[in-house]
Design a protein around this motif. Structure first.
Motif, PDB file in Angstrom:
ATOM      1  N   UNK A   1       2.394  12.850  14.203  1.00 32.78           N
ATOM      2  CA  UNK A   1       2.563  13.202  12.692  1.00 32.78           C
ATOM      3  C   UNK A   1       1.228  12.617  11.907  1.00 32.78           C
ATOM      4  N   UNK A   2       0.544  13.509  11.594  1.00 28.43           N
ATOM      5  CA  UNK A   2      -0.659  13.159  10.443  1.00 28.43           C
ATOM      6  C   UNK A   2      -0.214  12.760   9.202  1.00 28.43           C
ATOM      7  N   UNK A   3      -0.737  11.608   8.740  1.00 26.94           N
ATOM      8  CA  UNK A   3      -0.307  11.303   7.299  1.00 26.94           C
ATOM      9  C   UNK A   3      -1.324  10.711   6.604  1.00 26.94           C
ATOM     10  N   UNK A   4      -1.059  10.408   5.009  1.00 24.80           N
ATOM     11  CA  UNK A   4      -2.148   9.786   4.239  1.00 24.80           C
ATOM     12  C   UNK A   4      -1.540   8.608   4.036  1.00 24.80           C
ATOM     13  N   UNK A   5      -1.886   7.561   4.559  1.00 26.35           N
ATOM     14  CA  UNK A   5      -1.180   6.159   4.445  1.00 26.35           C
ATOM     15  C   UNK A   5      -1.100   5.748   2.858  1.00 26.35           C
ATOM     16  N   UNK A   6      -2.187   5.657   2.402  1.00 24.98           N
ATOM     17  CA  UNK A   6      -2.424   5.042   0.847  1.00 24.98           C
ATOM     18  C   UNK A   6      -2.889   6.124  -0.111  1.00 24.98           C
ATOM     19  N   UNK A   7      -2.109   6.627  -0.878  1.00 18.04           N
ATOM     20  CA  UNK A   7      -2.556   7.758  -1.537  1.00 18.04           C
ATOM     21  C   UNK A   7      -3.212   7.285  -2.790  1.00 18.04           C
ATOM     22  N   UNK A   8      -3.160   6.123  -3.226  1.00 14.77           N
ATOM     23  CA  UNK A   8      -3.918   5.506  -4.288  1.00 14.77           C
ATOM     24  C   UNK A   8      -5.138   4.390  -3.562  1.00 14.77           C
ATOM     25  N   UNK A   9      -5.442   4.749  -2.345  1.00 13.42           N
ATOM     26  CA  UNK A   9      -6.718   4.422  -1.651  1.00 13.42           C
ATOM     27  C   UNK A   9      -6.417   2.890  -0.921  1.00 13.42           C
ATOM     28  N   UNK A  10      -6.879   2.842   0.375  1.00 11.88           N
ATOM     29  CA  UNK A  10      -6.709   1.480   1.164  1.00 11.88           C
ATOM     30  C   UNK A  10      -7.387   0.454   0.527  1.00 11.88           C
ATOM     31  N   UNK A  11      -8.331   0.819  -0.120  1.00  8.11           N
ATOM     32  CA  UNK A  11      -8.925  -0.404  -1.184  1.00  8.11           C
ATOM     33  C   UNK A  11      -8.261  -0.928  -2.156  1.00  8.11           C
ATOM     34  N   UNK A  12      -7.503  -0.025  -2.680  1.00  5.06           N
ATOM     35  CA  UNK A  12      -6.448  -0.773  -3.718  1.00  5.06           C
ATOM     36  C   UNK A  12      -5.453  -1.770  -3.127  1.00  5.06           C
ATOM     37  N   UNK A  13      -5.161  -1.206  -1.884  1.00  3.66           N
ATOM     38  CA  UNK A  13      -4.034  -2.009  -1.156  1.00  3.66           C
ATOM     39  C   UNK A  13      -4.596  -3.443  -0.915  1.00  3.66           C
ATOM     40  N   UNK A  14      -5.808  -3.300  -0.336  1.00  6.61           N
ATOM     41  CA  UNK A  14      -6.699  -4.384  -0.038  1.00  6.61           C
ATOM     42  C   UNK A  14      -6.834  -5.570  -1.258  1.00  6.61           C
ATOM     43  N   UNK A  15      -7.279  -4.872  -2.420  1.00 12.26           N
ATOM     44  CA  UNK A  15      -7.395  -5.599  -3.435  1.00 12.26           C
ATOM     45  C   UNK A  15      -6.192  -6.374  -3.687  1.00 12.26           C
ATOM     46  N   UNK A  16      -5.246  -5.620  -3.791  1.00  8.05           N
ATOM     47  CA  UNK A  16      -3.768  -6.384  -3.998  1.00  8.05           C
ATOM     48  C   UNK A  16      -3.265  -7.467  -3.052  1.00  8.05           C
ATOM     49  N   UNK A  17      -3.694  -7.414  -1.734  1.00  8.33           N
ATOM     50  CA  UNK A  17      -3.462  -8.396  -0.788  1.00  8.33           C
ATOM     51  C   UNK A  17      -4.451  -9.688  -1.194  1.00  8.33           C
ATOM     52  N   UNK A  18      -5.531  -9.252  -1.470  1.00  7.17           N
ATOM     53  CA  UNK A  18      -6.690 -10.524  -1.746  1.00  7.17           C
ATOM     54  C   UNK A  18      -6.187 -11.346  -3.002  1.00  7.17           C
ATOM     55  N   UNK A  19      -5.519 -10.729  -3.980  1.00 11.82           N
ATOM     56  CA  UNK A  19      -5.201 -11.336  -5.143  1.00 11.82           C
ATOM     57  C   UNK A  19      -3.982 -12.213  -4.759  1.00 11.82           C
TER      58      UNK A  19
END
Length: 402
Positions: A242-260
């Protein structure tokens, strides 16, 4: 059970520069159990009774006393029959993904000696990839098992957060920290996993494969083609796809949250010692600790709220029986001694777009040595639902042995 300990010099065959130079110790295992006859090494963030834990920095080594007992994970492996060969180099306080330690040097990447091995579990990955030991312990917060596994072309697992005890491991960012392991052989990888997870239940079938188009869109054409072939190998065992979009708000925003969040927790764990000792750090690590000191409460609150949203979404997506495929990292290992801004900032941030997924949600992930970036190894990861560690191990064994 009686375990014989002896202080060891840096192993004589350490042509890799992977073993700690100043605080070596070895332990004989019980000699009985599922890991009898196997040898292992342990990243120098895990306590070994009778030795000082160095945590990748000479000042940490200097300011801490020898451990009174070994870490739970070490004791478990010894009780299962394996012998500890020695302690392996970590990046400085485990806050890097390259494997280039300013104080102790860079362990060799056996896949290509001109390239970094990946960090922060650099020494452990190096000795496994070179065949010096059968398996090795690492730790994974932001990707410190998964990255070196990909760079060195070996198996590496980050388990479900909290599944394996971290008693006797140096705290870093506790809501992300995991004990993980490396191996070349799939049977050994599985056996070590069963011991560390204390789980002998049968693996459950995985019946739904999720392909995140946004994650694979990050890749260069050559890496994408190789990883697509690796995904096809997984798809022969798990379907439908099944093809999906994992992060609709962008994987870069997930990464920024992780780093913080990671930075805030790291400063909580390490800040007192850093202020007191004022240790010297190499490029990249120095700047990350300086940034960690400045994380403010409002930023942490926003990041925590975003994390809750991410976790809820991933838990809903990865229902039991589902498995997600991801590039472990976007490319093969960078060259040793490369440009700091490129490797420690630009490339690290791109890698964290992928690595932060399992970290934020505390999900199990295995990097499989199935692809290439040119002549370099490139890992394909499988990520499972919370607690599906044994199911992932069984899938990893089946895919790699095909």
């Amino acid at each position: 059970m009686s375990l014989k300990a002896h202080v060891a010099a840096t192993p004589a065959d350490d042509t890799l520069g992977a073993f700690c130079p100043d605080n070596q110790i070895a332990l004989n295992g019980s000699g009985e159990g599922p890991l009898a006859g196997l040898s292992f090494a342990a990243k120098d963030v895990f306590d070994i009774a009778g030795a000082v834990t160095g945590n990748g920095h000479p000042d940490w080594l200097r300011t801490h006393a020898p451990a009174a007992r070994s870490a739970d994970v070490v004791e478990r492996l010894l009780a299962a029959g394996a012998d500890l060969v020695g302690k392996t180099i970590s990046d400085e306080l485990a806050y890097s993904l390259t494997g280039e330690n300013f104080h102790y040097g860079t362990p060799l990447n056996p896949a290509d000696p001109s390239r970094v091995p990946g960090g922060s579990s650099s020494g452990s990955a190096s000795v496994v990839a070179a065949g010096v030991v059968d398996f090795a312990l690492g730790s994974d917060c932001g990707g410190s098992v998964r990255v070196p596994a990909s760079y060195c072309g070996i198996l590496g697992m980050r388990p479900t957060h909290g599944r394996i005890s971290l008693q006797g491991a140096v705290p870093f960012a506790p809501s992300f920290d995991c004990a993980g392991w490396f191996a070349r052989d799939t049977d050994i990888f599985m056996r070590v996993g069963r011991v560390l997870l204390s789980d002998d239940t049968p693996a459950r079938p995985l019946t739904r494969l999720l392909f995140p188009v946004d994650a694979f869109a990050m890749l260069e054409a050559e890496s994408r083609a190789s990883l697509d072939q690796a995904v096809e190998r997984v798809a022969t065992l798990v379907s439908p796809v099944e093809q999906i979009v994992l992060a609709k708000d962008g994987l870069d925003t997930w990464s920024a949250t992780f780093r913080t969040l990671q930075a805030g927790e790291i400063w909580q764990s390490m800040g007192g010692w850093l202020n007191e000792v004022e240790p010297q750090f190499g490029p990249g690590v120095k700047e990350r600790f300086e940034a960690a000191k400045t994380v403010d409460p409002d930023s942490l609150d926003r990041a925590k709220a975003h994390r809750r949203t991410i976790v809820a979404g991933l838990d809903a997506l990865l229902r039991p029986g589902s498995v997600l495929v991801l590039p472990t990292v976007p490319r093969g290992a960078p060259e040793r001694g490369g440009d700091v801004a490129e490797i420690e900032v630009s490339y690290r941030n791109k890698a964290m777009n992928l690595l932060s997924v399992a970290g934020l949600a505390g999900l199990p992930q295995i990097s499989l040595p199935l692809a290439r970036h040119g002549h370099l190894p490139l890992g394909l990861s499988i990520v499972g639902s919370r607690g599906s560690d044994v199911d992932l191990l069984a899938l990893a064994e089946a895919v790699c042995d095909r």
